[in-house]
Design a protein around this motif. Structure first.
Motif, PDB file in Angstrom:
ATOM      1  N   ALA A 413       0.829  -1.212   0.000  1.00 25.72           N
ATOM      2  CA  ALA A 413       0.000   0.000   0.000  1.00 25.72           C
ATOM      3  C   ALA A 413       0.862   1.261   0.000  1.00 25.72           C
ATOM      4  O   ALA A 413       0.581   2.232  -0.724  1.00 25.72           O
ATOM      5  CB  ALA A 413      -0.921  -0.011   1.214  1.00 25.72           C
ATOM      6  N   PHE A 414       1.947   1.249   0.795  1.00 31.34           N
ATOM      7  CA  PHE A 414       2.810   2.434   0.856  1.00 31.34           C
ATOM      8  C   PHE A 414       3.587   2.619  -0.452  1.00 31.34           C
ATOM      9  O   PHE A 414       3.872   3.757  -0.856  1.00 31.34           O
ATOM     10  CB  PHE A 414       3.774   2.322   2.043  1.00 31.34           C
ATOM     11  N   ARG A 415       3.920   1.504  -1.122  1.00 33.02           N
ATOM     12  CA  ARG A 415       4.548   1.621  -2.437  1.00 33.02           C
ATOM     13  C   ARG A 415       3.578   2.268  -3.435  1.00 33.02           C
ATOM     14  O   ARG A 415       3.965   3.111  -4.238  1.00 33.02           O
ATOM     15  CB  ARG A 415       4.981   0.249  -2.944  1.00 33.02           C
ATOM     16  N   LEU A 416       2.325   1.851  -3.374  1.00 33.98           N
ATOM     17  CA  LEU A 416       1.302   2.449  -4.242  1.00 33.98           C
ATOM     18  C   LEU A 416       1.150   3.940  -3.944  1.00 33.98           C
ATOM     19  O   LEU A 416       1.072   4.767  -4.867  1.00 33.98           O
ATOM     20  CB  LEU A 416      -0.036   1.724  -4.022  1.00 33.98           C
ATOM     21  N   GLU A 417       1.143   4.288  -2.656  1.00 32.63           N
ATOM     22  CA  GLU A 417       1.014   5.696  -2.267  1.00 32.63           C
ATOM     23  C   GLU A 417       2.162   6.522  -2.843  1.00 32.63           C
ATOM     24  O   GLU A 417       1.956   7.618  -3.389  1.00 32.63           O
ATOM     25  CB  GLU A 417       0.979   5.816  -0.744  1.00 32.63           C
ATOM     26  N   ARG A 418       3.391   6.005  -2.741  1.00 34.61           N
ATOM     27  CA  ARG A 418       4.549   6.736  -3.275  1.00 34.61           C
ATOM     28  C   ARG A 418       4.455   6.895  -4.787  1.00 34.61           C
ATOM     29  O   ARG A 418       4.799   7.945  -5.334  1.00 34.61           O
ATOM     30  CB  ARG A 418       5.847   5.992  -2.901  1.00 34.61           C
ATOM     31  N   GLU A 419       3.956   5.855  -5.470  1.00 37.36           N
ATOM     32  CA  GLU A 419       3.820   5.947  -6.925  1.00 37.36           C
ATOM     33  C   GLU A 419       2.763   6.972  -7.315  1.00 37.36           C
ATOM     34  O   GLU A 419       2.941   7.722  -8.288  1.00 37.36           O
ATOM     35  CB  GLU A 419       3.461   4.568  -7.495  1.00 37.36           C
ATOM     36  N   LEU A 420       1.680   7.021  -6.549  1.00 34.28           N
ATOM     37  CA  LEU A 420       0.636   8.018  -6.832  1.00 34.28           C
ATOM     38  C   LEU A 420       1.156   9.433  -6.587  1.00 34.28           C
ATOM     39  O   LEU A 420       0.827  10.373  -7.339  1.00 34.28           O
ATOM     40  CB  LEU A 420      -0.591   7.742  -5.963  1.00 34.28           C
ATOM     41  N   LEU A 421       1.982   9.598  -5.541  1.00 33.77           N
ATOM     42  CA  LEU A 421       2.532  10.925  -5.232  1.00 33.77           C
ATOM     43  C   LEU A 421       3.449  11.436  -6.342  1.00 33.77           C
ATOM     44  O   LEU A 421       3.595  12.656  -6.531  1.00 33.77           O
ATOM     45  CB  LEU A 421       3.289  10.876  -3.904  1.00 33.77           C
ATOM     46  N   GLY A 469      -8.671 -12.685  -4.985  1.00 29.49           N
ATOM     47  CA  GLY A 469      -7.554 -13.521  -4.549  1.00 29.49           C
ATOM     48  C   GLY A 469      -6.877 -12.968  -3.312  1.00 29.49           C
ATOM     49  O   GLY A 469      -7.209 -11.886  -2.820  1.00 29.49           O
ATOM     50  N   SER A 470      -5.895 -13.714  -2.823  1.00 28.56           N
ATOM     51  CA  SER A 470      -5.241 -13.355  -1.557  1.00 28.56           C
ATOM     52  C   SER A 470      -3.880 -12.688  -1.749  1.00 28.56           C
ATOM     53  O   SER A 470      -3.230 -12.334  -0.776  1.00 28.56           O
ATOM     54  CB  SER A 470      -5.056 -14.623  -0.707  1.00 28.56           C
ATOM     55  N   MET A 471      -3.431 -12.518  -2.978  1.00 31.15           N
ATOM     56  CA  MET A 471      -2.121 -11.922  -3.218  1.00 31.15           C
ATOM     57  C   MET A 471      -2.186 -10.415  -2.999  1.00 31.15           C
ATOM     58  O   MET A 471      -3.105  -9.733  -3.488  1.00 31.15           O
ATOM     59  CB  MET A 471      -1.680 -12.227  -4.658  1.00 31.15           C
ATOM     60  N   ASN A 472      -1.218  -9.883  -2.259  1.00 30.53           N
ATOM     61  CA  ASN A 472      -1.166  -8.446  -2.007  1.00 30.53           C
ATOM     62  C   ASN A 472      -0.548  -7.754  -3.214  1.00 30.53           C
ATOM     63  O   ASN A 472       0.658  -7.850  -3.452  1.00 30.53           O
ATOM     64  CB  ASN A 472      -0.339  -8.159  -0.747  1.00 30.53           C
ATOM     65  N   ALA A 473      -1.376  -7.071  -3.998  1.00 36.08           N
ATOM     66  CA  ALA A 473      -0.901  -6.468  -5.247  1.00 36.08           C
ATOM     67  C   ALA A 473      -1.789  -5.285  -5.630  1.00 36.08           C
ATOM     68  O   ALA A 473      -2.867  -5.078  -5.071  1.00 36.08           O
ATOM     69  CB  ALA A 473      -0.909  -7.508  -6.360  1.00 36.08           C
ATOM     70  N   TYR A 474      -1.299  -4.503  -6.593  1.00 36.06           N
ATOM     71  CA  TYR A 474      -2.106  -3.399  -7.133  1.00 36.06           C
ATOM     72  C   TYR A 474      -1.720  -3.154  -8.579  1.00 36.06           C
ATOM     73  O   TYR A 474      -0.664  -3.607  -9.056  1.00 36.06           O
ATOM     74  CB  TYR A 474      -1.912  -2.116  -6.317  1.00 36.06           C
ATOM     75  N   SER A 475      -2.547  -2.422  -9.285  1.00 39.51           N
ATOM     76  CA  SER A 475      -2.263  -2.025 -10.659  1.00 39.51           C
ATOM     77  C   SER A 475      -2.915  -0.673 -10.899  1.00 39.51           C
ATOM     78  O   SER A 475      -4.117  -0.502 -10.625  1.00 39.51           O
ATOM     79  CB  SER A 475      -2.833  -3.059 -11.638  1.00 39.51           C
ATOM     80  N   ILE A 476      -2.148   0.325 -11.370  1.00 41.39           N
ATOM     81  CA  ILE A 476      -2.707   1.625 -11.744  1.00 41.39           C
ATOM     82  C   ILE A 476      -3.230   1.494 -13.169  1.00 41.39           C
ATOM     83  O   ILE A 476      -2.448   1.361 -14.114  1.00 41.39           O
ATOM     84  CB  ILE A 476      -1.659   2.745 -11.635  1.00 41.39           C
ATOM     85  N   LYS A 477      -4.542   1.482 -13.312  1.00 42.78           N
ATOM     86  CA  LYS A 477      -5.170   1.198 -14.609  1.00 42.78           C
ATOM     87  C   LYS A 477      -5.025   2.362 -15.584  1.00 42.78           C
ATOM     88  O   LYS A 477      -4.629   2.169 -16.725  1.00 42.78           O
ATOM     89  CB  LYS A 477      -6.644   0.848 -14.423  1.00 42.78           C
ATOM     90  N   ARG A 478      -5.363   3.581 -15.106  1.00 44.51           N
ATOM     91  CA  ARG A 478      -5.225   4.741 -16.005  1.00 44.51           C
ATOM     92  C   ARG A 478      -5.433   6.056 -15.258  1.00 44.51           C
ATOM     93  O   ARG A 478      -6.014   6.090 -14.173  1.00 44.51           O
ATOM     94  CB  ARG A 478      -6.216   4.645 -17.166  1.00 44.51           C
ATOM     95  N   PHE A 479      -4.916   7.141 -15.851  1.00 45.42           N
ATOM     96  CA  PHE A 479      -5.166   8.499 -15.384  1.00 45.42           C
ATOM     97  C   PHE A 479      -6.065   9.186 -16.406  1.00 45.42           C
ATOM     98  O   PHE A 479      -6.116   8.796 -17.582  1.00 45.42           O
ATOM     99  CB  PHE A 479      -3.856   9.290 -15.264  1.00 45.42           C
ATOM    100  N   GLY A 480      -6.792  10.254 -15.986  1.00 49.26           N
ATOM    101  CA  GLY A 480      -7.642  10.999 -16.911  1.00 49.26           C
ATOM    102  C   GLY A 480      -8.561  11.948 -16.178  1.00 49.26           C
ATOM    103  O   GLY A 480      -8.391  12.216 -14.972  1.00 49.26           O
ATOM    104  N   SER A 481      -9.554  12.435 -16.901  1.00 49.12           N
ATOM    105  CA  SER A 481     -10.539  13.321 -16.268  1.00 49.12           C
ATOM    106  C   SER A 481     -11.496  12.472 -15.432  1.00 49.12           C
ATOM    107  O   SER A 481     -11.589  11.255 -15.617  1.00 49.12           O
ATOM    108  CB  SER A 481     -11.320  14.095 -17.323  1.00 49.12           C
ATOM    109  N   ILE A 482     -12.232  13.167 -14.541  1.00 51.89           N
ATOM    110  CA  ILE A 482     -13.199  12.441 -13.696  1.00 51.89           C
ATOM    111  C   ILE A 482     -14.237  11.764 -14.565  1.00 51.89           C
ATOM    112  O   ILE A 482     -14.631  10.619 -14.313  1.00 51.89           O
ATOM    113  CB  ILE A 482     -13.858  13.405 -12.694  1.00 51.89           C
TER     114      ILE A 482
END
Length: 490
Positions: A413-421, A469-482
């Motif tokens: 989760a913290f890795r995802l947060e850093r990537e979003l920042l 599933g039980s694997m701890n993972a994430y994927s940033i699908k896309r950026f764009g307008s709301i």
């Protein structure tokens, strides 16, 4: 009494060896992982390694094989070889060689090869490419032992090595000459075949599985064999008769699995478990790595009825016997470190070492018991010729890559947060993230209490969907307008 159960009905071949009713050895050969030990190939030298006194050989496998200078006929037959001669004097890159596999591929390592081609029978071993004579030390008659050594020396060629086995002791000279002639012809046949082929090429594929059965039968005068393949049963009966083996061989017609019928299947399923319980309540923990294997001994439920030292010694005694059995059963090789429970008396350490030596002496593979370290860990090595049962029967976990651990939801989760920042200064209004439920909970906090703060920090509206599933993972699908993200998100 020795008993063997051979399960050959399916593509995966299996042999179970029981000694006095206890499972002592298990051989499993999946169809795609058949051992190549004993196979002979026409190989090509791809690289000479002067610093290692070795060469890499392309013999047709996925990984090139490794061949040391001492395994070259050209080196062995040089009278003045003193161990210091450079390998470049005996072989060159691009040269074709007849090679035989002496150890299968294991992990990232390619197979170990030899240029000293060996053929064997019950009475005689023939090695082409070296000048050597050996006679079994188990001969009962010293005069006969000397006679066979002289016989071998008189009849061998300079480029031949001969080992006279114990079963030759009471045979005639005619039998010896017949076997020698037959083995010579086998080698000449390989040379003729190699002359017609391009390297790399397979020249001889040995039926290693039936050879294993015959080898096990050869180690004792008699026993019982139950086998579920009719043709193999017939061939083994013929072989036993010809070699004067008093084995009771029977065919199990099925349809029930012969391992299940003989109560072996349940024991096979335990082979990949890390914990092995001892009869007295103690237990062993096995940790196999590519570099070495660690075995930890624990007292478990065993408390004993005597002094502490005697209790710990009793656990270690039982563990020493079981470790020796498990090494053979699981085919664990290489460097083995056994962490016995610490004992105050040094004589107890010596007794444990002696037990391990005595029990591993039954192993057909060479086992060296080196001794205890200052930390009380017993060092043992066992010769590796094939993968362990664990390597044959399992693959690394796709989630943890074989480590036994995965990253925590918070770490991901913290890795995802850093990537979003990192995207906080872009013009996009929203972002769509897909994550596992555990990662999403760690990212947003209890009842999504951190959502507003996070959206303010990254300057974007966060749309979140879940990965099953039980694997701890994430994927940033896309950026764009709301509008874009909400439309895609739905």
């Amino acid at each position: 009494m020795k008993k063997m159960i051979a399960n050959l009905a399916s593509r995966e071949k299996r042999i179970a060896v029981l000694e006095d009713g206890v499972l002592s050895k298990l051989v499993i050969t999946p169809d795609h992982q058949r051992s190549t030990v004993g196979n002979v190939y026409l190989g090509k030298v791809t690289k000479v390694l002067p610093g290692m006194d070795a060469v890499f050989i392309d013999y047709g496998a996925e990984k090139n094989g490794f061949l040391h200078r001492d395994e070259l006929p050209s080196y062995q037959l040089t009278k003045n070889s003193d161990g210091k001669a450079a390998i470049g004097q005996f072989v060159r890159q691009g040269e074709k060689l007849l090679v035989q596999v002496s150890r299968d591929e294991a992990g990232t390592k390619g197979a170990k090869l030899t240029g000293l081609i060996e053929f064997s029978t019950e009475t005689l071993v023939y090695i082409h490419g070296m000048d050597y004579v050996g006679v079994s030390k188990k001969f009962k008659n010293e005069h006969k032992q000397k006679r066979w050594r002289e016989m071998a020396l008189q009849n061998k060629n300079r480029d031949e090595g001969l080992i006279v086995r114990t079963s030759m002791e009471n045979e005639s000279e005619a039998v010896f000459l017949e076997r020698l002639s037959s083995l010579r012809e086998q080698y000449k046949g390989l040379e003729r075949k190699a002359a017609t082929l391009k390297a790399p090429a397979l020249l001889l594929a040995k039926d290693t599985f039936l050879m294993m059965v015959m080898n096990e039968m050869s180690q004792t005068a008699g026993g019982q064999l139950v086998i579920d393949d009719f043709d193999a049963c017939r061939d083994l009966k013929k072989w036993a008769q010809e070699n004067h083996k008093e084995w009771e061989i029977s065919h199990a017609p099925g349809p029930q699995n012969v391992f299940s019928e003989m109560d072996i299947e349940a024991q096979v399923e335990k082979m990949n478990k890390k914990i092995v319980w001892l009869d007295n309540g103690g237990y062993l923990i096995f940790e196999e790595t590519e570099a070495f294997t660690v075995i930890d001994v624990n007292s478990g439920k065993f408390t004993g009825k005597v002094a502490k030292e005697a209790t710990l010694f009793a656990v270690n005694q039982a563990a020493a016997k079981e470790v020796a059995r498990q090494l053979r059963l699981r085919n664990i090789s290489g460097i083995i470190l056994i962490d016995f429970i610490n004992m105050a008396q040094s004589r107890h350490e010596q007794e444990i070492k002696d037990i391990v030596k005595k029990e591993t002496a039954k192993d057909e593979k060479r086992v060296q018991v080196i001794g205890f370290t200052d930390l009380g860990i017993l060092q043992v090595t066992r010769k590796r010729t094939s993968p362990s049962l664990s390597e044959l029967m399992t693959v690394p976990c796709p989630v943890c890559s074989g480590s036994g651990k995965i990253e925590s939801p918070e770490t991901v989760a913290f890795r995802l947060e850093r990537e979003l920042l990192e995207h906080r200064k872009t013009d996009d209004e929203a972002v769509w993230v897909e994550a596992s439920k555990a990662v999403a909970d760690a990212l947003l906090g209890e009842k999504e209490s951190y959502r507003q703060t996070l959206e303010e920090l990254i300057g974007k509206r966060l749309f979140l969907s879940f990965i099953p599933g039980s694997m701890n993972a994430y994927s940033i699908k896309r950026f764009g307008s709301i509008q874009e993200i909400s439309g895609a998100f739905k």
